[in-house]
Design an enzyme around this catalytic site. Sequence first.
Site, PDB file in Angstrom:
ATOM      1  N   HIS A   1      12.174  12.761  23.604  1.00 43.75           N
ATOM      2  CA  HIS A   1      11.410  11.740  24.325  1.00 43.75           C
ATOM      3  C   HIS A   1      10.234  12.325  25.104  1.00 43.75           C
ATOM      4  O   HIS A   1      10.008  11.977  26.275  1.00 43.75           O
ATOM      5  CB  HIS A   1      12.334  10.925  25.235  1.00 43.75           C
ATOM      6  CG  HIS A   1      13.412  10.171  24.499  1.00 43.75           C
ATOM      7  ND1 HIS A   1      13.228   9.670  23.228  1.00 43.75           N
ATOM      8  CD2 HIS A   1      14.694   9.838  24.836  1.00 43.75           C
ATOM      9  CE1 HIS A   1      14.339   9.062  22.831  1.00 43.75           C
ATOM     10  NE2 HIS A   1      15.242   9.154  23.775  1.00 43.75           N
TER      11      HIS A   1
ATOM     12  N   GLN B   1      15.863   3.602  15.513  1.00 48.11           N
ATOM     13  CA  GLN B   1      16.966   4.430  15.977  1.00 48.11           C
ATOM     14  C   GLN B   1      17.986   3.488  16.586  1.00 48.11           C
ATOM     15  O   GLN B   1      17.710   2.827  17.592  1.00 48.11           O
ATOM     16  CB  GLN B   1      16.478   5.438  17.039  1.00 48.11           C
ATOM     17  CG  GLN B   1      17.554   6.391  17.555  1.00 48.11           C
ATOM     18  CD  GLN B   1      17.682   7.670  16.728  1.00 48.11           C
ATOM     19  OE1 GLN B   1      16.916   7.891  15.770  1.00 48.11           O
ATOM     20  NE2 GLN B   1      18.625   8.528  17.075  1.00 48.11           N
TER      21      GLN B   1
ATOM     22  N   ARG C   1      13.249  13.158  18.755  1.00 47.33           N
ATOM     23  CA  ARG C   1      13.294  14.622  18.834  1.00 47.33           C
ATOM     24  C   ARG C   1      12.255  15.333  17.973  1.00 47.33           C
ATOM     25  O   ARG C   1      11.911  14.859  16.897  1.00 47.33           O
ATOM     26  CB  ARG C   1      14.692  15.114  18.443  1.00 47.33           C
ATOM     27  CG  ARG C   1      15.749  14.695  19.439  1.00 47.33           C
ATOM     28  CD  ARG C   1      17.150  15.043  18.973  1.00 47.33           C
ATOM     29  NE  ARG C   1      18.132  14.700  20.013  1.00 47.33           N
ATOM     30  CZ  ARG C   1      18.586  13.467  20.252  1.00 47.33           C
ATOM     31  NH1 ARG C   1      18.184  12.463  19.504  1.00 47.33           N
ATOM     32  NH2 ARG C   1      19.443  13.249  21.221  1.00 47.33           N
TER      33      ARG C   1
ATOM     34  N   GLU D   1      15.631   1.288  18.880  1.00 48.96           N
ATOM     35  CA  GLU D   1      14.317   1.862  19.169  1.00 48.96           C
ATOM     36  C   GLU D   1      13.486   1.877  17.885  1.00 48.96           C
ATOM     37  O   GLU D   1      13.683   2.720  17.020  1.00 48.96           O
ATOM     38  CB  GLU D   1      14.478   3.290  19.698  1.00 48.96           C
ATOM     39  CG  GLU D   1      15.371   3.403  20.912  1.00 48.96           C
ATOM     40  CD  GLU D   1      15.967   4.801  21.061  1.00 48.96           C
ATOM     41  OE1 GLU D   1      15.209   5.788  21.119  1.00 48.96           O
ATOM     42  OE2 GLU D   1      17.207   4.925  21.108  1.00 48.96           O
TER      43      GLU D   1
ATOM     44  N   HIS E   1      13.024   1.872  25.091  1.00 53.34           N
ATOM     45  CA  HIS E   1      14.389   2.385  25.063  1.00 53.34           C
ATOM     46  C   HIS E   1      15.352   1.467  25.825  1.00 53.34           C
ATOM     47  O   HIS E   1      16.255   1.939  26.529  1.00 53.34           O
ATOM     48  CB  HIS E   1      14.377   3.800  25.662  1.00 53.34           C
ATOM     49  CG  HIS E   1      15.476   4.688  25.200  1.00 53.34           C
ATOM     50  ND1 HIS E   1      16.794   4.478  25.533  1.00 53.34           N
ATOM     51  CD2 HIS E   1      15.459   5.804  24.440  1.00 53.34           C
ATOM     52  CE1 HIS E   1      17.533   5.441  25.005  1.00 53.34           C
ATOM     53  NE2 HIS E   1      16.751   6.263  24.322  1.00 53.34           N
TER      54      HIS E   1
ATOM     55  N   TYR F   1      18.501  -0.778  26.670  1.00 50.93           N
ATOM     56  CA  TYR F   1      19.904  -0.823  26.257  1.00 50.93           C
ATOM     57  C   TYR F   1      20.350  -2.279  26.379  1.00 50.93           C
ATOM     58  O   TYR F   1      20.371  -2.834  27.481  1.00 50.93           O
ATOM     59  CB  TYR F   1      20.793  -0.011  27.196  1.00 50.93           C
ATOM     60  CG  TYR F   1      20.709   1.489  27.089  1.00 50.93           C
ATOM     61  CD1 TYR F   1      19.517   2.167  27.318  1.00 50.93           C
ATOM     62  CD2 TYR F   1      21.857   2.245  26.819  1.00 50.93           C
ATOM     63  CE1 TYR F   1      19.463   3.551  27.265  1.00 50.93           C
ATOM     64  CE2 TYR F   1      21.800   3.635  26.769  1.00 50.93           C
ATOM     65  CZ  TYR F   1      20.602   4.281  26.992  1.00 50.93           C
ATOM     66  OH  TYR F   1      20.552   5.646  26.952  1.00 50.93           O
TER      67      TYR F   1
END
Length: 381
Positions: free
Chosen positions: A133, A317, A108, A345, A202, A204
């Site tokens: 992003h 992150q 952000r 991340e 990113h 998952y």
Amino acid sequence: MRFARGLVLAMTTMLGAQGAMAAVTVTKADFGKLPDGRTADLYTLKNADLEVGITTYGARIVSLKTRDRDGKVADVVLGYNSVDGYVAEGAANKKTYFGAIVGRYGNRIRAGKFSIDGHAYQIPPNNNGNALHGGPHGFDDQLWTGKQIPDGVDMSLVSKDGDMGFPGTLTVHVRYTLTDSAVQIVYSATTDKPTVTNITNHAYFNLSGDGSGTILNEVLTLNADQYTPVDAGLIPVGGLKPVEGTPFDFRKATPIGERINQPNEQLKIAGGYDHNWVLNGAGAGKNTPGEMKLAAKLYDPKSGRVLTVTTTQPGVQFYSGNFLDGTLKGKAGVAYQKYAGLCLETQHYPDSPNQPAFPSTLLKPGETMHSTTVFTFSTQK
Ligand code: GLA
């Protein structure tokens, strides 16, 4: 099926020193069409230990197959079987960024505003008034150019001057390669005007397998004494805080679900973990190659799979999949509920362009942004 009728390009390269040969094959197939008619490609990287699918749409990892402690193979990342699923998320305003390369500025930026040398820039806000992003059409939403390289694929993108409000034409390369049981991602970027970058992957992960439930029983270690607490918009409030004595202390391996519901203000704000940890030994981290260091280790007691993340980046992150809400159905045909996967991340800290005390994300003409992150898989009892 899209996978099966793929193009024929296949390349095998021989790897490894001292005669130990580990072959990596790279194949290219069709992953479907974007709404504008362009075709997204799927590159599949395969060796004896791993098989990784990467599409040119968002340069994303769409599958990652690895063995458990008994040798059973599962896909350990969330995603979709073709480009349609990824496009549909964007159209429904439900972007998860599954597996994508996020940029030009991942994470952000407060109000989407920053300045460089007295020039003010505005990124269109797309997340509670902040830019997330890289804005509404970030790198995740671009069709990258794929090119086979030894042991992997090079994804490149030219982001024009003014793209999503960012200054300077930025040329980006993300090189994915396999070495034994490791996926290496090497990022680089150059610009023709001063700009800011924060580019990461990113993916998952769910080490029990895609669509197998939540990650709450998976056991996490983070190599960080400090993290960056956030305000209600998930923007760092400034300063680094010790993790000591908080649910953010993952210096000792801890199941993710153990403290996630504790009455902690930071956990409440994010609906779980969605914070930046300051990696120990991060150094200046100022867009220099930096040193490889441990970021995270994730262990799944059920399958025995272990993921070790090492990086040159100063932060990570850890996002526990808090915004997944059961409305998106993935590859396995299973709806992704809250905590169905987690992201690690590796990155610069959020809102760095507005936080002079954080390692700088400024990139000037003549410099090269360079970073490396490695995901290594193994198993444990
Ligand atoms: C990042 C953010 C999260 C969330 C996800 C995408 O990890 O930090 O808050 O926006 O991306 O859903």
